[in-house]
Write a protein that holds these residues in place. Structure first.
Motif, mmCIF file in Angstrom:
data_model
loop_
_atom_site.group_PDB
_atom_site.id
_atom_site.type_symbol
_atom_site.label_atom_id
_atom_site.label_comp_id
_atom_site.label_asym_id
_atom_site.label_seq_id
_atom_site.Cartn_x
_atom_site.Cartn_y
_atom_site.Cartn_z
ATOM 1 N N LEU A 110 0.821 -1.201 0.000
ATOM 2 C CA LEU A 110 0.000 0.000 0.000
ATOM 3 C C LEU A 110 0.856 1.254 0.000
ATOM 4 O O LEU A 110 0.589 2.222 -0.734
ATOM 5 N N THR A 111 1.896 1.260 0.818
ATOM 6 C CA THR A 111 2.775 2.425 0.891
ATOM 7 C C THR A 111 3.481 2.661 -0.436
ATOM 8 O O THR A 111 3.579 3.800 -0.916
ATOM 9 N N GLU A 112 3.958 1.590 -1.053
ATOM 10 C CA GLU A 112 4.635 1.723 -2.349
ATOM 11 C C GLU A 112 3.665 2.216 -3.423
ATOM 12 O O GLU A 112 4.019 3.074 -4.247
ATOM 13 N N SER A 113 2.447 1.721 -3.405
ATOM 14 C CA SER A 113 1.459 2.150 -4.394
ATOM 15 C C SER A 113 1.059 3.605 -4.181
ATOM 16 O O SER A 113 0.869 4.351 -5.147
ATOM 17 N N ALA A 114 0.918 4.006 -2.932
ATOM 18 C CA ALA A 114 0.578 5.398 -2.643
ATOM 19 C C ALA A 114 1.642 6.347 -3.188
ATOM 20 O O ALA A 114 1.330 7.390 -3.776
ATOM 21 N N LEU A 115 2.901 5.985 -3.012
ATOM 22 C CA LEU A 115 3.999 6.817 -3.524
ATOM 23 C C LEU A 115 4.032 6.798 -5.054
ATOM 24 O O LEU A 115 4.303 7.820 -5.691
ATOM 25 N N ALA A 116 3.731 5.634 -5.636
ATOM 26 C CA ALA A 116 3.822 5.501 -7.092
ATOM 27 C C ALA A 116 2.810 6.373 -7.809
ATOM 28 O O ALA A 116 3.085 6.875 -8.905
ATOM 29 N N VAL A 117 1.625 6.547 -7.221
ATOM 30 C CA VAL A 117 0.571 7.299 -7.912
ATOM 31 C C VAL A 117 0.213 8.599 -7.195
ATOM 32 O O VAL A 117 -0.765 9.257 -7.549
ATOM 33 N N ASP A 118 1.012 8.989 -6.208
ATOM 34 C CA ASP A 118 0.780 10.237 -5.463
ATOM 35 C C ASP A 118 -0.638 10.300 -4.900
ATOM 36 O O ASP A 118 -1.372 11.265 -5.101
ATOM 37 N N ASP A 119 -1.008 9.243 -4.190
ATOM 38 C CA ASP A 119 -2.294 9.164 -3.508
ATOM 39 C C ASP A 119 -1.974 8.905 -2.036
ATOM 40 O O ASP A 119 -1.889 7.759 -1.599
ATOM 41 N N PRO A 120 -1.779 9.964 -1.242
ATOM 42 C CA PRO A 120 -1.149 9.813 0.070
ATOM 43 C C PRO A 120 -1.981 9.034 1.078
ATOM 44 O O PRO A 120 -3.211 9.071 1.082
ATOM 45 N N MET A 121 -1.268 8.302 1.929
ATOM 46 C CA MET A 121 -1.851 7.602 3.067
ATOM 47 C C MET A 121 -0.725 7.363 4.074
ATOM 48 O O MET A 121 0.448 7.506 3.742
ATOM 49 N N TRP A 122 -1.083 6.976 5.276
ATOM 50 C CA TRP A 122 -0.066 6.771 6.308
ATOM 51 C C TRP A 122 -0.508 5.638 7.226
ATOM 52 O O TRP A 122 -1.634 5.628 7.707
ATOM 53 N N ARG A 123 0.406 4.709 7.469
ATOM 54 C CA ARG A 123 0.071 3.590 8.337
ATOM 55 C C ARG A 123 0.070 4.021 9.797
ATOM 56 O O ARG A 123 0.992 4.677 10.275
ATOM 57 N N MET A 124 -0.980 3.609 10.503
ATOM 58 C CA MET A 124 -1.083 3.812 11.945
ATOM 59 C C MET A 124 -1.103 2.445 12.629
ATOM 60 O O MET A 124 -1.473 1.435 12.021
ATOM 61 N N PRO A 125 -0.726 2.396 13.907
ATOM 62 C CA PRO A 125 -0.559 1.090 14.566
ATOM 63 C C PRO A 125 -1.864 0.495 15.088
ATOM 64 O O PRO A 125 -2.701 1.190 15.655
ATOM 65 N N LEU A 126 -2.000 -0.801 14.895
ATOM 66 C CA LEU A 126 -3.045 -1.567 15.582
ATOM 67 C C LEU A 126 -2.460 -2.024 16.915
ATOM 68 O O LEU A 126 -2.189 -3.214 17.136
ATOM 69 N N TYR A 127 -2.255 -1.097 17.795
ATOM 70 C CA TYR A 127 -1.552 -1.361 19.051
ATOM 71 C C TYR A 127 -2.461 -2.120 20.019
ATOM 72 O O TYR A 127 -3.451 -1.582 20.542
ATOM 73 N N MET A 128 -2.122 -3.396 20.247
ATOM 74 C CA MET A 128 -2.991 -4.254 21.044
ATOM 75 C C MET A 128 -3.011 -3.860 22.519
ATOM 76 O O MET A 128 -3.886 -4.304 23.272
#
Length: 463
Positions: free
Chosen positions: A367-385
Motif C-alpha cells: 500500500l505504501t509503495e502504491s501510494a507513492l507511485a501514484v501520489d495518492d497519500p496515506m499513512w500507516r497507523m498502529p493496531l496497538y494491542m
C-alpha cells in the motif's frame, strides 16, 4: 463501453482533430536559460513570469491573437505532481495541448482531468471549459477510468442528503452494478433483523428511510477474492448524543466510505481485473425519533459479540461491524473497509492524509509503495494491542465509545478488527472524504482518498 458516470459531464479531453493551442509547462530554469519558444520566452520575461508552482500566463501569437499559455511548475515539479489540474480552471475555452513538460504523459493528463472536476448540479456553470489533448504515449483508457472512479466518489459525497438519502444511494449503487453487469442484493428494514444484521437496523431504524445492506458481486470464482466494505451513513445527527449544529454542516459526507469503495469498484470492473469482487455497503441515516437507539443500550451483533452503546454518535463502527462479520463469513484474500470514522484521525494526520490500519506487513508495504507511485497519500497507523482492553466493558463484550478520549482512531480500528477473523488480509481506512481548500487537482468538496493507490496495487496483481 465508456466508464460509468453518476452525473453526466463532458470529457475534459479533446482529440487531435483541429487546431490546438500549446501549453509550455516550465520551471524557473527554463525561463533563466531561455529553453522555450522565443515568443513565449519574450512575453514571460516582459510580464515578470517566474514559473511559480501553478502560475498560468496566457501568451500572444505573432499576429496578436491568443497563442498559448505558460504553466509554472516551480523548481521541484515532483513535489506537486498534479499542477496541470490548475489549467482546467485557469485556461479560457478552447482546445489545448501540452507542448513541453518535465512530467510523465500519464501524470500530466491525469492531473488535468482531476482538476477539471466541477460540481454544478445545483448552480450550473455558464463558462465553457477548456479541453486538453491526451498525449499519444499516455494510457487514455486508464486515465479516464480513474477519473470516473474519483468523480463518482466526489459526486456522491457532494450531493446533499435531501437528494441522496438511503433510497437514492441504493439507486446509485444499482446503477453502477447495472452498467458493469454485476449482481445486486439488498436486505432492508425489518428484514435486517430476520437475516441477522441487528446493528445496522439499530442505527438506522429512527430514519424515515429504512436502513439496508447493499451487496454487489462481480467477476469470476477462482480469481482473487477482494471484498470492499464502505460506511454509508447518509447523514449523521449524532443520534440522541446529538452533534452541535456546526458539527452537522458536513455530515452529508458521512457516507464517504461508501462513495469511495464504489469509486474503487468502478475502476476494478471497468479495467476487467481478474478479481472476484464483492462490495458491501451498510446504509443508514442516524436520526432522532421515539425509537432511536439510546446511550446505555446493549445489542448483540451479527458475530454474536454484545456491544454497549456509550455514545450514539459512534454509529459508523456499529454498522461496519455487522457488514464486516458478514464479509468474513466467506474467506477473502483481501478485505478493505473505508469509513469517515473518527475525528481523532484528523487530529493526528489532518484532512488530506488518511490513516490505514493493518497487521499484514506485506500489505502495508504494498500500500505504501502504491501510494507513492501514484501520489495518492496515506499513512500507516498502529493496531496497538495494548489499547485493546479499552474497548471492553463490564457488562458487555465491547463498548462503541471508550472513555478517556485517547487514541480514538486506534481503538475504533481495534473494535472493527474483532469482526474480521477469517480474511487472509484486512485493512481499515479512516478517511475524511473532503477537501477543505482548493488544490490544483481538486476544488473544495467531496474527495476520493486512497482508491487510486488501492486500484494501482490490485491492478499490479499484489495481494
Amino acid at each position: 463501453m465508456a466508464p460509468y458516470q453518476y452525473i453526466a459531464r463532458p470529457s475534459p479531453f479533446n482529440t487531435a482533430a483541429g487546431t490546438t493551442l500549446p501549453i509550455f509547462a516550465v520551471t524557473p530554469a527554463h525561463i533563466d536559460l531561455g529553453a522555450i519558444d522565443p515568443i513565449a520566452l519574450d512575453w514571460a520575461r516582459k510580464a515578470g513570469f517566474k514559473a511559480e508552482p501553478g502560475a498560468v500566463l496566457l501568451i500572444p501569437s505573432s499576429d496578436g491573437h491568443l497563442g498559448g499559455a505558460l504553466l509554472g511548475l516551480g523548481s521541484n515539479p515532483s513535489q506537486a505532481p498534479f499542477l496541470t489540474g490548475k489549467l482546467a480552471r485557469a485556461l479560457p475555452a478552447g482546445k489545448w495541448h501540452i507542448e513541453t513538460a518535465p512530467l510523465t504523459a500519464n501524470r500530466l493528463a491525469l492531473g488535468y482531468g482531476l482538476g477539471s472536476y466541477r460540481f454544478d448540479r445545483y448552480k450550473p456553470s455558464k463558462v465553457e471549459a477548456p479541453t486538453l489533448m491526451i498525449p499519444a504515449d499516455a494510457d487514455a483508457s486508464d486515465i479516464k477510468r480513474q477519473l470516473a472512479g474519483v468523480f463518482l466518489a466526489r459526486d456522491l459525497i457532494n450531493v446533499p442528503t435531501n437528494d441522496l438519502g438511503p433510497n437514492a444511494l441504493e439507486a446509485a449503487f444499482r446503477a453502477l452494478a447495472e452498467h458493469y453487469k454485476a449482481s445486486v442484493s439488498v436486505v432492508s428494514g425489518d428484514d435486517l433483523l430476520t437475516q441477522n444484521f441487528p446493528l445496522i437496523h439499530t442505527v438506522g431504524r429512527a430514519s424515515a428511510e429504512a436502513p439496508r445492506l447493499l451487496e454487489l458481486r462481480w467477476g469470476k470464482k477462482g480469481h482473487r477474492k477482494v471484498t470492499l466494505v464502505g460506511k454509508g451513513v447518509c447523514f449523521d445527527t449524532g443520534g440522541l448524543d446529538i452533534k452541535p449544529a456546526a458539527s452537522m454542516l458536513l455530515m452529508k459526507k458521512d457516507m464517504g466510505g461508501a462513495a469511495n469503495v464504489m469509486g474503487l469498484a468502478l475502476m476494478i470492473m471497468d479495467a476487467k481485473l481478474k478479481i472476484d469482487l464483492r462490495v458491501l455497503v451498510p446504509v443508514v441515516e442516524n436520526s432522532i425519533s421515539g425509537n432511536a437507539f439510546r446511550p446505555g443500550d446493549i445489542y448483540r451483533s451479527r458475530k454474536g459479540l454484545t456491544v454497549q452503546i456509550d455514545n450514539t454518535d459512534a454509529e459508523g463502527r456499529l454498522i461496519l461491524a455487522d457488514a464486516l462479520a458478514y464479509a468474513d463469513e466467506e474467506e477473502s484474500d483481501l478485505v478493505v473497509d473505508m469509513a469517515t470514522l473518527t475525528g481523532a484521525a484528523r487530529v493526528a494526520l489532518g484532512p488530506d492524509l488518511p490513516p490505514f490500519f493493518t497487521d499484514d506487513e506485506d500489505l502495508a508495504r504494498d500500500l505504501t509503495e502504491s501510494a507513492l507511485a501514484v501520489d495518492d497519500p496515506m499513512w500507516r497507523m498502529p493496531l496497538y494491542m495494548g489499547y485493546d482492553k479499552d474497548i471492553s466493558t463490564r457488562i458487555a463484550d465491547l463498548t462503541n465509545a471508550p472513555s478517556g478520549g485517547m487514541a480514538g482512531s486506534i481503538t475504533a480500528a481495534l473494535f472493527l478488527k474483532r469482526f474480521v477473523t477469517n480474511a487472509k488480509s484486512w485493512v481499515h481506512f479512516d478517511i475524511f472524504g473532503w477537501a477543505q481548500s482548493e488544490r490544483p487537482h481538486s476544488p473544495v468538496g467531496g474527495e476520493a482518498q486512497a482508491i487510486r493507490a488501492l486500484y494501482h496495487m490490485l491492478a499490479k496483481g499484489r495481494k
